[in-house]
Design an enzyme around this catalytic site. Structure first.
Site, PDB file in Angstrom:
ATOM      1  N   GLU A  95      66.140 -22.911  18.711  1.00 20.07           N
ATOM      2  CA  GLU A  95      65.746 -24.310  18.780  1.00 20.07           C
ATOM      3  C   GLU A  95      66.814 -25.024  19.573  1.00 20.07           C
ATOM      4  OE1 GLU A  95      64.588 -27.735  15.694  1.00 20.07           O
ATOM      5  OE2 GLU A  95      65.689 -25.873  14.885  1.00 20.07           O
TER       6      GLU A  95
ATOM      7  N   ASP B  37      93.492 -17.576  -3.450  1.00 20.71           N
ATOM      8  CA  ASP B  37      92.825 -18.355  -2.321  1.00 20.71           C
ATOM      9  C   ASP B  37      93.417 -17.971  -0.891  1.00 20.71           C
ATOM     10  OD1 ASP B  37      91.075 -19.483  -3.970  1.00 20.71           O
ATOM     11  OD2 ASP B  37      92.368 -21.209  -4.565  1.00 20.71           O
ATOM     12  N   SER B  38      94.692 -17.983  -0.582  1.00 19.85           N
ATOM     13  CA  SER B  38      95.258 -17.657   0.610  1.00 19.85           C
ATOM     14  C   SER B  38      95.078 -16.313   1.024  1.00 19.85           C
ATOM     15  CB  SER B  38      96.892 -18.310   0.719  1.00 19.85           C
ATOM     16  OG  SER B  38      97.461 -17.579  -0.129  1.00 19.85           O
TER      17      SER B  38
ATOM     18  N   PRO C 261      99.587 -21.002   5.635  1.00 19.34           N
ATOM     19  CA  PRO C 261     100.760 -20.768   4.566  1.00 19.34           C
ATOM     20  C   PRO C 261     100.347 -19.709   3.500  1.00 19.34           C
ATOM     21  CG  PRO C 261      99.934 -22.985   5.143  1.00 19.34           C
ATOM     22  CD  PRO C 261      98.913 -22.127   5.967  1.00 19.34           C
ATOM     23  N   LEU C 262     100.820 -18.729   3.595  1.00 16.36           N
ATOM     24  CA  LEU C 262     100.639 -17.543   2.660  1.00 16.36           C
ATOM     25  C   LEU C 262     101.214 -17.846   1.085  1.00 16.36           C
ATOM     26  CD1 LEU C 262      98.751 -14.848   2.530  1.00 16.36           C
ATOM     27  CD2 LEU C 262     100.444 -13.632   3.168  1.00 16.36           C
ATOM     28  N   SER C 263     100.603 -18.026   0.045  1.00 16.87           N
ATOM     29  CA  SER C 263     101.115 -18.599  -1.295  1.00 16.87           C
ATOM     30  C   SER C 263     101.186 -17.111  -1.902  1.00 16.87           C
ATOM     31  CB  SER C 263     100.554 -19.525  -1.913  1.00 16.87           C
ATOM     32  OG  SER C 263      99.237 -19.040  -2.265  1.00 16.87           O
ATOM     33  N   GLY C 264     100.636 -16.183  -1.920  1.00 16.22           N
ATOM     34  CA  GLY C 264     100.643 -15.138  -2.745  1.00 16.22           C
ATOM     35  C   GLY C 264      99.712 -15.392  -3.929  1.00 16.22           C
ATOM     36  N   GLY C 265      98.920 -16.324  -3.790  1.00 15.98           N
ATOM     37  CA  GLY C 265      97.882 -16.607  -4.525  1.00 15.98           C
ATOM     38  C   GLY C 265      96.547 -15.996  -4.145  1.00 15.98           C
TER      39      GLY C 265
END
Length: 711
Positions: free
Chosen positions: A45, A364-365, A358-362
């Site tokens: 399309e 999600d990141s 930003p790698l938080s150690g959690g």
């Protein structure tokens, strides 16, 4: 021996307003179709201008340049001796339409405008286009001079017609028209149309492909026919990812399927099918014959062209396409592949040098990092397979456009374009710092570890100097107001640091350019408003912004095995925490306690609010039926009111969300998908009173029933 035809359909990674690039991809699809022996080619399309032009459809330039591209196609040698169907916007009698243009050997045969427009969720077609609401009506369209001079045509048929070749009849429907109850293919089939085409701009969403395939199969399962489906693919400049997957089916069975997720800019699939199979299928249905005999006729536009070939005449046998199983991805695979392809398009088309996370150690990141790693794996696979566009783009991204660099190892490529940073404070734990460092090493990212206590202290010193008071955390005797302000200060400081590092990290590595900052807030936290406005959730793009925490956990569990990353077990076992408050022997901050609800519950609330379209009272009645066996009416009421309250007071946060990959049907993204107010009366006085009255009535009825049972 039958009348065998080779048909081609495709998925193209078109880009809004990239007329030159779009033209090149269209021509390449024609070349591939012709190389496969096809005599008919179908495209997605609005492929000439790109589907996501949005308010650029108000501009005359968009229509002018679309005609210019069409003129190039009409005169292109590649397009000779092939029936071609392309998509573009057209102004007819001062009205804008979303159209298909079918042409053959430099002659336009038919312009077919869209009859049912998509206008829900991510789609706003009625904002720019008008639906053609005159079934089976065709009138003259006056061509621009640049076209009439080439084609030697002043006018062409415009409207709801079909193409009749020497050997078959072809009918058109577009995207949304397949999803409507009264689809055009129903009536076209009764009038003898044997080949149906559908050109789409259909985006990815969890399990949406199942719905699409079921509808395509159903289009010919009852009445027979050949169905070709083309689709846009990739990120064309919006929050959605168009997931390709072109299909060809005959008499309800799929005989060809393209990929749903890939880095290919042009993908063409073909099938060899027999028109006699359609005629035989239909001839065995007397009831269909009775309906077809009285069906109103479509205007037919004649094409002096033969699509089929007779093996008896050529002396060469043809291998007919046979039914095949449709390939579906699991939800975990969808998370691994969809956002990764979207990120690659965004990265290469933004001319950025990579990503900063930003790698938080959690969890999600961690999920965001895994998606970037998945992207790197896809780039390496495509580069090693010799995809010239991927190789060219990879060289551009790593800052070596003139080199002979070819990505050969995902960790090596990741080390060039992916940058991670653990931003610790005195409230951070050694466990999260260790997890972030180990994950970065496993994936190959360029990792930075820092403490930002000095940054936070500097802000507090400024405040204390001016106001002569210093806020304290709740565990140190401070108020809730102080506690929240101190948490938000840390979070917002991370955003400033993230953008500073994103702009300077490549400079420190001797490379030009800057990095895109990645966000990692999931859809449930956005729904609840459990994030700080303008903290590290504020980013350039967010690949997990439309994915629930529940699905992310499943994805990480899958990636632990699929990517052979044992470190992911630590992320799965760790309780979700923001680590913005001091840790004491008696207190550790956790997300679900802070929110007052679980992530699983948030998914339920999100579905009821958006998909089931429930207001607060409707949500209560639904949940009473689901949860009433375990909870009292007042408990259900309290949970609903708690969610609605926090959703209401935090709704304003959704107005500043970074562009997030759309995946969940209950996404609260206010920027396009979820158009609702951002300022509410959070007391919901009328609605909450009705909930309380209903809960009291249910409680009374339960008590009376219990009394009768005891008696």
């Amino acid at each position: 021996m039958g009348h065998q035809v080779i048909l081609a359909t495709c998925a193209l990674n078109q880009w809004a307003l990239d007329f030159q690039g779009n033209l090149e991809r269209i021509l390449e699809s024609v070349r591939l179709a012709k190389k496969a022996g096809a005599r008919f080619r179908l495209g997605p399309e609005l492929e000439i201008c790109g589907y996501g032009c949005n308010d650029h459809f108000y501009e005359g330039d968009t229509y002018l340049h679309s005609w210019e591209v069409l003129r190039t196609l009409l005169g292109a040698e590649e397009c000779a001796d092939m029936l071609i169907d392309v998509g573009m916007p057209i102004v007819h009698k001062n009205v804008k339409y979303n159209c298909r243009v079918i042409f053959l050997n430099s002659k336009i045969l038919l312009i077919r405008p869209k009859m049912f427009l998509a206008n829900d969720g991510n789609y706003r077609e009625m904002r720019w286009f008008t639906a053609w609401d005159r079934p089976r009506v065709v009138e003259d369209h006056v061509l621009p001079r640049m076209i009439s001079e080439l084609c030697l045509q002043d006018t062409v048929p415009f409207g709801d017609g079909v193409i009749t070749t020497i050997d078959t009849v072809i009918g058109t429907e577009m995207c949304e028209e397949l999803f409507t109850p009264n689809s055009p293919h129903i009536h076209q089939g009764l009038d003898g149309v044997e080949i149906f085409t559908n050109s789409s701009g259909s985006h990815h969403e969890f399990r949406k492909l199942h719905t699409r395939v079921d509808l395509i199969r159903g289009a010919t399962a009852k009445s027979g026919g050949i169905y070709l489906y083309a689709n846009q693919k990739g990120c064309d400049g919006e929050r959605v990812y168009y997931d390709g997957c072109p299909l060809i089916s005959i008499n309800g069975s799929v005989v060809a399927q393209g990929s749903q997720f890939s880095l290919k800019d042009v993908e063409v699939i073909t099938s060899t099918v027999d028109l006699e199979d359609v005629r035989s299928f239909r001839g065995s249905q007397p009831s269909r014959g009775a309906q077809a005999a009285s069906a109103p006729a479509y205007p037919r536009v004649r094409a002096e062209f033969v699509l089929s070939h007779d093996p008896l005449a050529t002396g060469a046998p043809s291998k007919l396409s046979v039914p095949r199983e449709v390939t579906y991805h699991t939800p975990e695979e969808e998370i691994r592949l969809g956002p990764a392809c979207w990120l690659w398009d965004y990265l290469r088309r933004s001319k950025s040098g990579g990503f900063f996370l930003p790698l938080s150690g959690g969890l999600d990141s961690c999920s965001t990092a895994l998606i970037v790693s998945s992207m790197c794996r896809l780039v390496v696979e495509s580069a090693q397979a010799g995809d010239p566009q991927v190789i060219k783009d990879a060289r551009q991204v790593v800052g070596e456009p003139d080199s002979d660099y070819i990505p050969a190892d995902s960790k090596e490529f990741c080390s060039r374009i992916f940058h991670t940073c653990y931003m610790g404070t005195e409230n951070s734990s050694t466990e999260t710092r260790s997890r972030a460092e180990k994950l970065a090493k496993e994936l190959g990212s360029f990792h930075v570890d820092l403490n930002m206590d000095g940054v936070v202290a500097a802000f507090l010193t400024v405040f204390e100097t001016i106001m002569h008071k210093r806020p304290r955390f709740k565990v140190h005797g401070g108020s809730q107001t102080e506690n929240l302000a101190l948490q938000n200060l840390q979070a917002r400081s991370r955003m400033v640091l993230a953008y500073m590092f994103a702009q300077l990290l490549l400079w420190t590595r001797g490379r030009p350019g800057a990095l895109l900052v990645l966000g990692s807030a999931n859809v449930d936290e956005t729904l609840r408003g459990y994030f700080t406005k303008y903290d590290c959730s504020s980013a350039d793009v967010n690949p997990i912004g439309g994915i629930s925490k529940t699905d992310l956990r499943k994805f990480i569990r899958y990636a632990e095995t699929e990517f052979e990353l044992p470190i992911l077990r630590e992320f799965l076992d760790a309780p979700p925490t923001a680590e913005l408050e001091p840790i004491t022997k008696d207190y550790i901050q956790t997300d679900e306690v802070d929110m007052g609800m679980t992530y699983d519950q948030l998914s339920v609330y999100g579905y009821l609010r958006k998909v089931a379209k429930c207001g607060p009272f409707g949500m209560f009645t639904k949940l009473w039926n689901d949860w009433g066996h375990e909870l009292s009416p007042t408990e259900v009421a309290a949970r609903v009111k708690r969610f609605v309250f926090f959703y209401s007071i935090n709704r304003h946060k959704t107005t500043i969300l970074p562009p997030s990959y759309h995946m969940s049907p209950y996404s609260p993204d206010d920027n396009r998908f979820d158009l609702r107010p951002f300022l509410y009366n959070a007391g919901w006085t009328w609605q909450f009173r009705k909930i309380d009255e209903a809960a009291a009535k249910l409680t009374k009825a339960q008590e009376e029933n219990a009394g009768k049972g005891a008696a």
